[in-house]
Design a protein around this motif. Structure first.
Motif, PDB file in Angstrom:
ATOM      1  N   UNK A  97       0.701  -1.204  -0.086  1.00  0.00           N
ATOM      2  CA  UNK A  97       0.035  -0.182   0.031  1.00  0.00           C
ATOM      3  C   UNK A  97       0.953   1.312  -0.061  1.00  0.00           C
ATOM      4  N   UNK A  98       1.979   1.410   0.520  1.00  0.00           N
ATOM      5  CA  UNK A  98       3.029   2.203   0.778  1.00  0.00           C
ATOM      6  C   UNK A  98       3.565   2.536  -0.597  1.00  0.00           C
ATOM      7  N   UNK A  99       3.825   1.451  -1.329  1.00  0.00           N
ATOM      8  CA  UNK A  99       4.276   1.519  -2.646  1.00  0.00           C
ATOM      9  C   UNK A  99       3.561   2.112  -3.584  1.00  0.00           C
ATOM     10  N   UNK A 100       2.131   1.869  -3.576  1.00  0.00           N
ATOM     11  CA  UNK A 100       1.360   2.361  -4.294  1.00  0.00           C
ATOM     12  C   UNK A 100       0.943   3.673  -4.104  1.00  0.00           C
ATOM     13  N   UNK A 101       0.746   4.141  -2.773  1.00  0.00           N
ATOM     14  CA  UNK A 101       0.752   5.581  -2.752  1.00  0.00           C
ATOM     15  C   UNK A 101       1.997   6.335  -2.825  1.00  0.00           C
ATOM     16  N   UNK A 102       3.159   5.796  -2.802  1.00  0.00           N
ATOM     17  CA  UNK A 102       4.481   6.560  -3.214  1.00  0.00           C
ATOM     18  C   UNK A 102       4.225   6.672  -4.805  1.00  0.00           C
ATOM     19  N   UNK A 103       3.974   5.739  -5.488  1.00  0.00           N
ATOM     20  CA  UNK A 103       3.872   5.819  -7.214  1.00  0.00           C
ATOM     21  C   UNK A 103       3.198   6.954  -7.577  1.00  0.00           C
ATOM     22  N   UNK A 104       1.866   7.067  -6.714  1.00  0.00           N
ATOM     23  CA  UNK A 104       0.955   7.955  -7.226  1.00  0.00           C
ATOM     24  C   UNK A 104       1.387   9.420  -6.814  1.00  0.00           C
ATOM     25  N   UNK A 105       2.021   9.523  -5.806  1.00  0.00           N
ATOM     26  CA  UNK A 105       2.526  10.947  -5.325  1.00  0.00           C
ATOM     27  C   UNK A 105       3.529  11.192  -6.297  1.00  0.00           C
ATOM     28  N   UNK A 106       4.342  10.339  -6.280  1.00  0.00           N
ATOM     29  CA  UNK A 106       5.587  10.875  -7.555  1.00  0.00           C
ATOM     30  C   UNK A 106       4.819  11.161  -8.765  1.00  0.00           C
ATOM     31  N   UNK A 107       4.064  10.496  -9.297  1.00  0.00           N
ATOM     32  CA  UNK A 107       3.316  10.881 -10.778  1.00  0.00           C
ATOM     33  C   UNK A 107       2.630  12.294 -10.684  1.00  0.00           C
ATOM     34  N   UNK A 108       1.756  12.642  -9.498  1.00  0.00           N
ATOM     35  CA  UNK A 108       1.463  13.569  -9.521  1.00  0.00           C
ATOM     36  C   UNK A 108       2.255  15.014  -9.106  1.00  0.00           C
ATOM     37  N   UNK A 109       3.329  14.792  -8.524  1.00  0.00           N
ATOM     38  CA  UNK A 109       4.282  15.846  -7.965  1.00  0.00           C
ATOM     39  C   UNK A 109       5.301  15.982  -9.283  1.00  0.00           C
ATOM     40  N   UNK A 110       5.528  15.062  -9.847  1.00  0.00           N
ATOM     41  CA  UNK A 110       6.527  15.273 -11.273  1.00  0.00           C
ATOM     42  C   UNK A 110       5.851  15.713 -12.143  1.00  0.00           C
ATOM     43  N   UNK A 111       4.584  15.632 -12.564  1.00  0.00           N
ATOM     44  CA  UNK A 111       3.365  16.370 -13.233  1.00  0.00           C
ATOM     45  C   UNK A 111       3.196  17.674 -12.987  1.00  0.00           C
ATOM     46  N   UNK A 112       3.345  18.064 -11.632  1.00  0.00           N
ATOM     47  CA  UNK A 112       3.126  19.247 -11.258  1.00  0.00           C
ATOM     48  C   UNK A 112       4.333  20.181 -11.363  1.00  0.00           C
TER      49      UNK A 112
END
Length: 447
Positions: A203-218
């Protein structure tokens, strides 16, 4: 303009006039109990910066990875320090307490001479309450950003840690001009997902990947909106040490390759200037000169996590606290006082408690010492036997009792300890309530 990266949000900026501005010095030792620079600054680079005498020091905000007493200790106390004109005296008072005698406050969004040879600064306060752009009811200035125009016309924008979104970047470019160089944050100092005690590793890995995708896009969208010729990702560049070191494999900061890929989607991968300690970016040529002493170039998750594990033996300072056994601390009375102070402060802010808050205090062995509840329909607070099950929303902090003592006495900050992953967090439903977390700084005996 010569732009040399030191660590985290620390840059040594040499203007065309020869004046030197040092920003947010943290490059030596830990901060926030568990944070360590990554990549670490070489010892020789640290010595060079300490031996220099900058003309000015800019401190963006109060957090220790920007206002770091250990790193600041060797600098002469007559060096002027530049800050924003905040709506609280906290930052100015903290800098004065370190012995700096000249503190220059700059009003927000007011072009102001910087130094004495023609450079000009514009400072911005918080753009938003968080990186999703939510507004906040907690009315105090925290972050600042700096837009610097050199005497030769070169423009530099340091967003630092500020929660900048593309609309803010577009306004800055329209109002002040697109900067030649922009430093843009690419991850916030967040507890998520490292401190989520009820998440398993997957669950932490999934959350980490989603957070990275969002912040890299921002990051990409902010860079494009600014129209910067070169963009430097910086701020939040750390790993967790001590007991939190194993959690560094879940850090939400995107890697260099992830940021480059995000910019490549827009055909702008050449805009990225990922600097490592000692590297210099020249504003005239926009070329980077690499410092051969810097390590961990192009690091991946495994390298970053492995470095963090070398710091696992670094015990946080609160573990040195010994609570008295013969005259026990009166926890029920102290926490009720904190609850009353917290309720009064929330009342002044117009902030209601949106859920039950539990403080699950643990002893040195990890066994529960006591459980305290702030109920959403009561301001008093009380010791309880268990977390109440059912339909009520709740936020539970699991933490060492010695750490809780430091928090309620004001020795440490709630927000900083969350980001240090020293507070285990459980929430039902699994929804982040920004204002509640931010307001917890007022749950103290001193509030």
């Amino acid at each position: 303009m010569r732009f040399r990266y030191i660590a985290n949000a620390c840059f040594e900026i040499t203007l065309s006039t020869g004046e030197v501005l040092l920003t947010d010095p943290w490059f030596d030792g830990p901060c926030q109990q568990t944070w360590w620079n990554f990549p670490p600054a070489p010892e020789a680079l640290k010595a060079e910066v300490w031996a220099s005498r900058p003309d000015l020091i800019y401190i963006s905000h109060l957090h220790h990875d920007h206002l770091h007493p250990q790193t600041l200790a060797p600098f002469a106390r007559d060096i002027p320090v530049v800050i924003g004109r905040m709506n609280t005296p906290n930052l100015k008072s903290a800098i004065a307490a370190l012995g700096f005698g000249t503190i220059r406050e700059i009003a927000f969004e007011t072009p102001t001479p910087l130094g004495g040879k023609g450079a000009q600064a514009v400072l911005f306060k918080d753009f938003h309450g968080n990186t999703r752009g939510d507004d906040s009811q907690v009315e105090y200035d925290l972050d600042t950003s700096l837009y610097l125009t050199d005497a030769d016309g070169t423009r530099l924008f340091l967003a630092v840690d500020n929660t900048i979104l593309p609309a803010d970047a577009e306004r800055i470019a329209r109002q002040y001009g697109s900067p030649d160089i922009a430093q843009v944050p690419y991850a916030s100092a967040s507890l998520f997902p490292m401190a989520m005690a009820d998440y398993d590793d997957e669950a932490k890995l999934r959350a980490m990947r989603a957070s990275r995708k969002r912040t890299a896009g921002n990051f990409r969208d902010v860079v494009l909106a600014l129209g910067a010729r070169r963009a430097i990702p910086a701020g939040g560049e750390y790993v967790l040490g001590g007991p939190a070191a194993p959690l560094s494999r879940f850090l939400p900061q995107p890697l260099e390759r992830e940021l480059r890929a995000a910019l490549d989607e827009a055909g702008r991968a050449d805009t990225l200037a990922k600097l490592y300690p000692g590297d210099v970016l020249d504003s005239a040529t926009l070329a980077v000169t690499e410092d051969c002493r810097a390590g961990y170039r192009g690091f991946d998750d495994d390298l970053r996590a492995a470095y963090a594990l070398t710091l696992a033996c670094r015990a946080p300072s609160f573990t040195e606290l010994a609570l008295p056994a013969d005259t026990p601390f009166d926890w029920p009375r102290a926490l009720k006082k904190c609850a009353a102070n917290f309720a009064a402060r929330r009342g002044r802010m117009g902030l209601s408690l949106p859920m039950d808050v539990y403080l699950d205090a643990r002893d040195e062995t990890g066994a529960r010492a006591f459980l305290f509840r702030l109920a959403l329909d009561s301001d008093a607070g009380a010791m309880v036997a268990a977390v109440e099950a059912g339909e009520r929303a709740s936020l539970t902090y699991a933490l060492d009792a010695r750490l809780l003592f430091c928090l309620v006495t004001g020795l440490l900050s709630w927000n900083a300890m969350e980001a240090s992953a020293l507070l285990g967090v459980r929430r039902t439903p699994d929804v982040y309530v920004h204002d509640l977390h931010r307001a917890m700084v007022h749950f103290t005996l001193l509030s």
